[in-house]
Write an enzyme that holds these catalytic residues in place. Structure first.
Site, PDB file in Angstrom:
ATOM      1  N   HIS A  81      -7.755  -4.904  -1.412  1.00 58.68           N
ATOM      2  CA  HIS A  81      -6.662  -4.292  -0.654  1.00 58.68           C
ATOM      3  C   HIS A  81      -6.516  -5.055   0.656  1.00 58.68           C
ATOM      4  O   HIS A  81      -6.938  -4.595   1.722  1.00 58.68           O
ATOM      5  CB  HIS A  81      -6.987  -2.820  -0.418  1.00 58.68           C
ATOM      6  CG  HIS A  81      -5.774  -1.958  -0.299  1.00 58.68           C
ATOM      7  ND1 HIS A  81      -4.968  -1.638  -1.371  1.00 58.68           N
ATOM      8  CD2 HIS A  81      -5.211  -1.333   0.779  1.00 58.68           C
ATOM      9  CE1 HIS A  81      -3.982  -0.846  -0.973  1.00 58.68           C
ATOM     10  NE2 HIS A  81      -4.106  -0.660   0.331  1.00 58.68           N
TER      11      HIS A  81
ATOM     12  N   ASP B 138      -9.346  -4.596  -6.089  1.00 61.79           N
ATOM     13  CA  ASP B 138      -8.954  -3.538  -5.155  1.00 61.79           C
ATOM     14  C   ASP B 138      -9.716  -2.252  -5.463  1.00 61.79           C
ATOM     15  O   ASP B 138      -9.588  -1.693  -6.549  1.00 61.79           O
ATOM     16  CB  ASP B 138      -7.447  -3.301  -5.282  1.00 61.79           C
ATOM     17  CG  ASP B 138      -6.858  -2.488  -4.139  1.00 61.79           C
ATOM     18  OD1 ASP B 138      -7.602  -1.725  -3.501  1.00 61.79           O
ATOM     19  OD2 ASP B 138      -5.638  -2.612  -3.900  1.00 61.79           O
TER      20      ASP B 138
ATOM     21  N   SER C 144       0.846  -1.187   0.000  1.00 60.15           N
ATOM     22  CA  SER C 144       0.000   0.000   0.000  1.00 60.15           C
ATOM     23  C   SER C 144       0.890   1.248   0.000  1.00 60.15           C
ATOM     24  O   SER C 144       1.647   1.452  -0.937  1.00 60.15           O
ATOM     25  CB  SER C 144      -0.969  -0.037   1.179  1.00 60.15           C
ATOM     26  OG  SER C 144      -1.988   0.911   1.007  1.00 60.15           O
TER      27      SER C 144
END
Length: 323
Positions: free
Chosen positions: A306, A277, A187
């Site tokens: 995610h 995602d 991330s």
């Protein structure tokens, strides 16, 4: 590769050729050359403090250094005791708002004979400082910090430089082989992995996972300026409610858009992407991936967003073992 998947973004064949929507500033290269010169002019004043956490096969230290604009940056530094010297090292970066995490989860690489450096991002959940000094709002996020002022004051500029500076410090350690240093993170950590290898091109292998901070305008156009990107919507609502400055704002964000740093990478890349995602949309990740000119491969997880991508940590370790 034929994949049947939920469609939350572009079809796979389009992802592999997607080049991004966010505008790139005309002076982008000069901007980062100037930033790197500033970083190299800083006396890092490195300090090592032996941690209370210790294990029989490693030494663990709190490492502090001075980054650009005077901020003291903290990283956890773990050194194997029995490894040959010089040996490989890995620099690690955490997700947005987080910190370097516990000592114990870094010991898997120490057990393999690697030194590990895990950075706290300035002003987030760890011990690194945010030295401030920007004009305009700092409400609710680091993407927009400095956005109403000089682009040289953007906070993520400084954080990107911190990653490269830490990698350089790791490479300068006498026990570390500077030709065998890798980078990893997910991330925000994935974005910082890309930025680190772009600004410190001696990074030999990097494993970013669903990288953040890419293709901001695409995020906006997908109506996904929420969750990790919510501050973009807040900024427009307060400071440009009719989007009269939209192109100016997205162009300034282009300085800290990782897709435009990706072509500086020289190390080999292994990237993990969840095709479902909706926090960091796949197209924004491919905008960066497609600009990488170095050897690269991407591992796709069609039904995952995610979140933890099963097996990718194992693939990462096998990839970094080749250091």
């Amino acid at each position: 590769m034929d994949l049947f998947m939920p469609l939350v973004d572009k079809p796979l064949e389009e992802l592999y050729v997607y080049e991004g929507r966010n505008p790139k500033p005309a002076d982008h290269a000069e901007y980062w050359d100037r930033a790197i010169a500033e970083m190299k002019s800083v006396d890092p004043q490195i300090e090592l403090i032996r941690s209370q956490f210790q294990v029989p096969y490693a030494e663990c230290f709190d490492l502090y250094f001075t980054g650009v604009r005077g901020a003291r940056i903290h990283a956890k530094y773990l050194k194997p005791l029995q490894a040959a010297e010089p040996h490989p090292a890995v620099v690690q970066f955490h997700g947005y708002s987080g910190n370097a995490g516990d000592w114990q989860d870094k010991l898997q690489y120490v057990a393999l004979g690697y030194s590990v450096f895990s950075m706290d991002c300035r002003g987030q959940g760890g011990h690194s400082e945010d030295s401030g000094g920007v004009k305009g709002t700092t409400l609710n996020g680091h993407i927009i910090r400095g956005l109403n002022g000089n682009p040289d004051d953007l906070l993520f500029r400084h954080i990107f430089l911190d990653t490269a500076q830490l990698a350089g410090i790791a490479m300068s350690m006498p026990e570390v082989d500077p030709e065998r240093v890798g980078a990893m993170g997910g991330s925000q950590g994935g974005a910082l992995t890309i930025a680190c290898a772009a600004l410190e091109p001696r990074i030999k292998r990097l494993a970013p996972v669903f990288p953040f901070l890419s293709d901001y305008r695409r995020v906006w156009e997908m109506d996904l300026a929420k969750d990790a990107y919510a501050e973009l919507r807040t900024f427009f609502r307060y400071f440009d409610p009719q989007h009269e400055r939209e192109n100016e704002i997205f162009t300034k964000l282009g300085y800290i858009d990782i897709q435009y740093l990706a072509d500086r990478i020289q190390g080999e890349v292994l990237m993990g992407v969840g095709l479902s995602d909706t926090v960091c949309p796949p197209s924004t990740q491919f905008a960066a991936y497609n600009k990488i000119k170095a050897p690269k491969q991407v591992e796709l997880f069609p039904d995952f967003g995610h979140e933890h991508l099963p097996g990718f940590n194992d693939k990462t370790m096998q990839f970094l073992l080749k250091l």
